[in-house]
Design an enzyme around this catalytic site. Structure first.
Site, PDB file in Angstrom:
ATOM      1  N   ASP A  59      27.069  28.557   6.443  1.00 10.12           N
ATOM      2  CA  ASP A  59      25.747  27.946   6.275  1.00 10.12           C
ATOM      3  C   ASP A  59      25.887  26.692   5.433  1.00 10.12           C
ATOM      4  OD1 ASP A  59      24.716  30.176   7.500  1.00 10.12           O
ATOM      5  OD2 ASP A  59      24.191  31.170   5.613  1.00 10.12           O
ATOM      6  N   ASP A  65      20.815  26.002  -3.804  1.00  7.79           N
ATOM      7  CA  ASP A  65      21.701  27.174  -3.632  1.00  7.79           C
ATOM      8  C   ASP A  65      22.755  27.174  -4.737  1.00  7.79           C
ATOM      9  OD1 ASP A  65      20.692  28.259  -1.174  1.00  7.79           O
ATOM     10  OD2 ASP A  65      21.759  26.720  -0.047  1.00  7.79           O
ATOM     11  N   GLU A  87      26.474  35.560  -2.233  1.00  8.10           N
ATOM     12  CA  GLU A  87      26.467  35.108  -0.847  1.00  8.10           C
ATOM     13  C   GLU A  87      27.109  33.731  -0.712  1.00  8.10           C
ATOM     14  OE1 GLU A  87      22.705  35.472   1.737  1.00  8.10           O
ATOM     15  OE2 GLU A  87      23.184  33.351   1.698  1.00  8.10           O
ATOM     16  N   GLU A  88      27.129  32.986  -1.788  1.00 12.66           N
ATOM     17  CA  GLU A  88      27.666  31.622  -1.730  1.00 12.66           C
ATOM     18  C   GLU A  88      29.172  31.554  -1.954  1.00 12.66           C
ATOM     19  OE1 GLU A  88      25.840  29.081  -0.766  1.00 12.66           O
ATOM     20  OE2 GLU A  88      24.087  30.373  -0.624  1.00 12.66           O
ATOM     21  N   ASP A 106      21.959  37.200  -3.565  1.00 10.21           N
ATOM     22  CA  ASP A 106      21.691  36.025  -2.748  1.00 10.21           C
ATOM     23  C   ASP A 106      20.944  35.098  -3.695  1.00 10.21           C
ATOM     24  OD1 ASP A 106      20.874  34.034  -1.107  1.00 10.21           O
ATOM     25  OD2 ASP A 106      19.936  35.313   0.399  1.00 10.21           O
ATOM     26  N   LEU A 108      19.716  32.135  -3.679  1.00  8.05           N
ATOM     27  CA  LEU A 108      18.534  31.414  -3.222  1.00  8.05           C
ATOM     28  C   LEU A 108      18.297  31.746  -1.758  1.00  8.05           C
ATOM     29  CD1 LEU A 108      16.716  28.850  -2.367  1.00  8.05           C
ATOM     30  CD2 LEU A 108      16.621  29.609  -4.752  1.00  8.05           C
ATOM     31  N   ASP A 109      17.404  32.688  -1.530  1.00 13.72           N
ATOM     32  CA  ASP A 109      17.092  33.087  -0.156  1.00 13.72           C
ATOM     33  C   ASP A 109      15.986  32.180   0.394  1.00 13.72           C
ATOM     34  OD1 ASP A 109      16.950  35.014   2.145  1.00 13.72           O
ATOM     35  OD2 ASP A 109      14.893  35.140   1.403  1.00 13.72           O
TER      36      ASP A 109
HETATM   37  P1  FBP Z   1      19.473  31.648   3.957  1.00  9.57           P
HETATM   38  O1  FBP Z   1      20.499  32.641   3.546  1.00  9.57           O
HETATM   39  O2  FBP Z   1      20.040  30.391   4.520  1.00  9.57           O
HETATM   40  O3  FBP Z   1      18.516  31.371   2.881  1.00  9.57           O
HETATM   41  O4  FBP Z   1      18.726  32.292   5.218  1.00  9.57           O
HETATM   42  C1  FBP Z   1      18.190  33.608   5.206  1.00  9.57           C
HETATM   43  C2  FBP Z   1      16.876  33.579   5.919  1.00  9.57           C
HETATM   44  O5  FBP Z   1      16.176  32.452   5.481  1.00  9.57           O
HETATM   45  C3  FBP Z   1      16.008  34.793   5.656  1.00  9.57           C
HETATM   46  O6  FBP Z   1      15.422  34.687   4.422  1.00  9.57           O
HETATM   47  C4  FBP Z   1      15.015  34.719   6.784  1.00  9.57           C
HETATM   48  O7  FBP Z   1      14.459  35.954   7.120  1.00  9.57           O
HETATM   49  C5  FBP Z   1      15.857  34.172   7.893  1.00  9.57           C
HETATM   50  O8  FBP Z   1      16.956  33.494   7.306  1.00  9.57           O
HETATM   51  C6  FBP Z   1      15.115  33.231   8.766  1.00  9.57           C
HETATM   52  O9  FBP Z   1      15.922  32.939   9.857  1.00  9.57           O
HETATM   53  P2  FBP Z   1      15.405  32.123  11.124  1.00  9.57           P
HETATM   54  O10 FBP Z   1      15.403  30.687  10.707  1.00  9.57           O
HETATM   55  O11 FBP Z   1      16.408  32.464  12.176  1.00  9.57           O
HETATM   56  O12 FBP Z   1      14.023  32.624  11.465  1.00  9.57           O
END
Ligand code: FBP
Length: 323
Positions: A59, A65, A87-88, A106, A108-109
Site C-alpha cells: 500500500d 501513516d 501494519e506499516e 494499524d 492509521l486506518d
Molecule cells: P488502509 O489500511 O489503507 O487504511 O485501508 C483499510 C481500509 O481503508 C478499511 O478501513 C476499509 O474498510 C477498506 O480499506 C476500504 O476499502 P475499499 O477502498 O476497497 O472500499
C-alpha cells in the site's frame, strides 16, 4: 469517569493487568497527539499525501501513516510491551526489554480518507508476549488479552475490551480537558439488523455465497428476508465499526476475484482480530465465512482475511451460504 480512573478501578477489581493499563494509557496519549495532527491537517502540510514509499502490503504510505506509527512507538516506551507489530512494518519492532505484552497496531486506518476530512482511526490488539516474545508473534485472535480502536472524526473516541472483563467501555476525548471521559450506554450488537456495510462496487467480483446473500437483502420486504435494508460504507473500517458497536449492523469485506483480493483485503492481525474480539464480546459474530476469525492462526504477520462481523443473525446466514 476518565480513562485513567476507569482502568485503575479495573486493575483493583482484578479485571486488568498493570501492563494492560499502562499500554492502553500510552495508546490514549498517542491518540491525543494524532488528533492534534489531524486537526491541523492542511494547515502546514497535507498529511494524506503519498510520501513515495509502500508498506509491506504494497500500500502506498501517506505522511500520517508514518507519523502516527512514530507517535505510537514513542508513547509505548517504558510501558510493558516488548514488541510493536505494525501494519506499516515488515517485522516486529522492539520496544522494551521487559514486559508481558505484544502490541499489534494499524496506526492509521482509512488512509484514503485523511485528505478528505472523513473519520479515520487507530486499531490495536494486545497479545501475551510469553517467555520467548520473538517466537510468539503469530498467535490466534482467541489469545488476545485486549483490543480496541480510536476514531478521529467529529469526535475522537475509544472503544476497547479486555479478556478479563465483561465490559466494553466507550470514551470520548473531551477537548476542553484533554482527557478521555466515559460515554453513556451499553455496547451490545443486536442480533437482527436492517443496516449493512459493504463496498458494492465489487459485486461482480464477489464469490457466490456473498452474491446470494446480497441478492436476498436487496429484494427488501418482498424478498425472503421480508425487510428493507439501508447501506452505509465510509471506507474506513474504524468508522463503520464504531457505528455498528453503537447502533448495530453488519460489516463485510469478503474475498473476491480481483487479483490480490482472493482472501480479502483486511489484515488478520491488525484489523480483523481486534474487531472480532470486540464483536464477540458484544454479542455479535465475526467470521471469515467458514468459522470464527478468532480461531485462525496467522501464517504470517500481514495475512489478509475475509471479514464479516456484527449482527449475529446475518453472520450466521452468511456462514450458511458458505457451507
Ligand atoms: P488502509 O489500511 O489503507 O487504511 O485501508 C483499510 C481500509 O481503508 C478499511 O478501513 C476499509 O474498510 C477498506 O480499506 C476500504 O476499502 P475499499 O477502498 O476497497 O472500499
Amino acid at each position: 469517569m476518565n480513562l485513567t480512573a476507569y482502568l485503575q478501578a479495573k486493575a483493583r477489581a482484578g479485571e486488568a493487568e498493570a501492563d494492560q493499563v499502562s499500554v492502553i494509557l500510552g495508546l490514549a496519549d498517542a491518540a491525543i497527539k494524532i488528533t492534534h495532527l489531524v486537526h491541523r491537517n492542511g494547515i502546514a502540510a497535507d498529511l494524506g499525501s503519498d510520501i513515495g514509499g509502500t508498506n509491506s502490503d504494497g500500500d502506498s504510505q501517506k505522511a500520517l501513516d508514518v507519523r502516527a506509527e512514530e507517535i505510537i512507538g514513542a508513547s509505548l516506551l517504558g510501558r510493558g510491551a516488548v514488541y510493536l507489530l505494525s501494519e506499516e512494518q515488515d517485522d516486529p519492532v522492539p520496544l522494551n526489554d521487559e514486559g508481558s505484552l505484544l502490541v499489534a497496531v494499524d496506526p492509521l486506518d482509512g488512509s484514503s480518507n485523511i485528505s478528505v476530512n472523513v473519520t479515520i482511526g487507530t486499531i490495536f490488539s494486545l497479545l501475551p508476549a510469553g517467555e520467548r516474545p520473538a517466537e510468539n508473534t503469530l498467535q490466534p485472535g482467541r489469545n488476545q488479552l485486549g483490543a480496541g480502536f480510536f476514531t478521529y472524526g467529529p469526535q475522537t473516541t475509544l472503544i476497547f475490551a479486555l479478556a478479563g472483563s465483561e465490559d466494553i467501555p466507550c470514551f470520548v476525548l473531551d477537548p476542553d480537558q484533554g482527557e478521555f471521559v466515559e460515554m453513556q450506554g451499553e455496547v451490545r450488537i443486536p442480533a437482527a439488523t436492517k443496516e449493512f456495510a459493504i463496498n458494492s462496487a465489487y459485486a461482480n467480483h464477489w464469490y457466490p455465497p456473498v452474491q446470494r446473500w446480497m441478492s436476498d437483502v436487496l429484494q427488501g420486504e418482498s424478498g425472503p428476508l421480508g425487510k428493507s435494508y439501508r447501506m452505509r460504507w465510509v471506507g474506513s473500517l474504524v468508522a463503520d465499526a464504531w457505528r455498528i458497536f453503537r447502533r448495530g449492523g453488519i460489516f463485510l469485506y469478503p474475498g473476491d476475484s480481483r487479483p490480490g483480493n482472493e482472501t480479502g483485503r483486511l489484515r488478520l492481525v491488525y484489523e480483523a482480530n481486534p474487531m472480532a474480539f470486540l464483536a464477540e464480546k458484544a454479542g455479535g459474530g465475526a467470521s471469515h465465512g467458514k468459522g470464527s476469525v478468532l480461531d485462525l492462526v496467522p501464517d504470517h504477520l500481514h495475512q489478509r482475511v475475509p471479514l464479516i462481523f456484527g449482527a449475529k443473525e446475518e453472520v450466521d446466514r452468511l456462514e450458511k451460504e458458505h457451507q
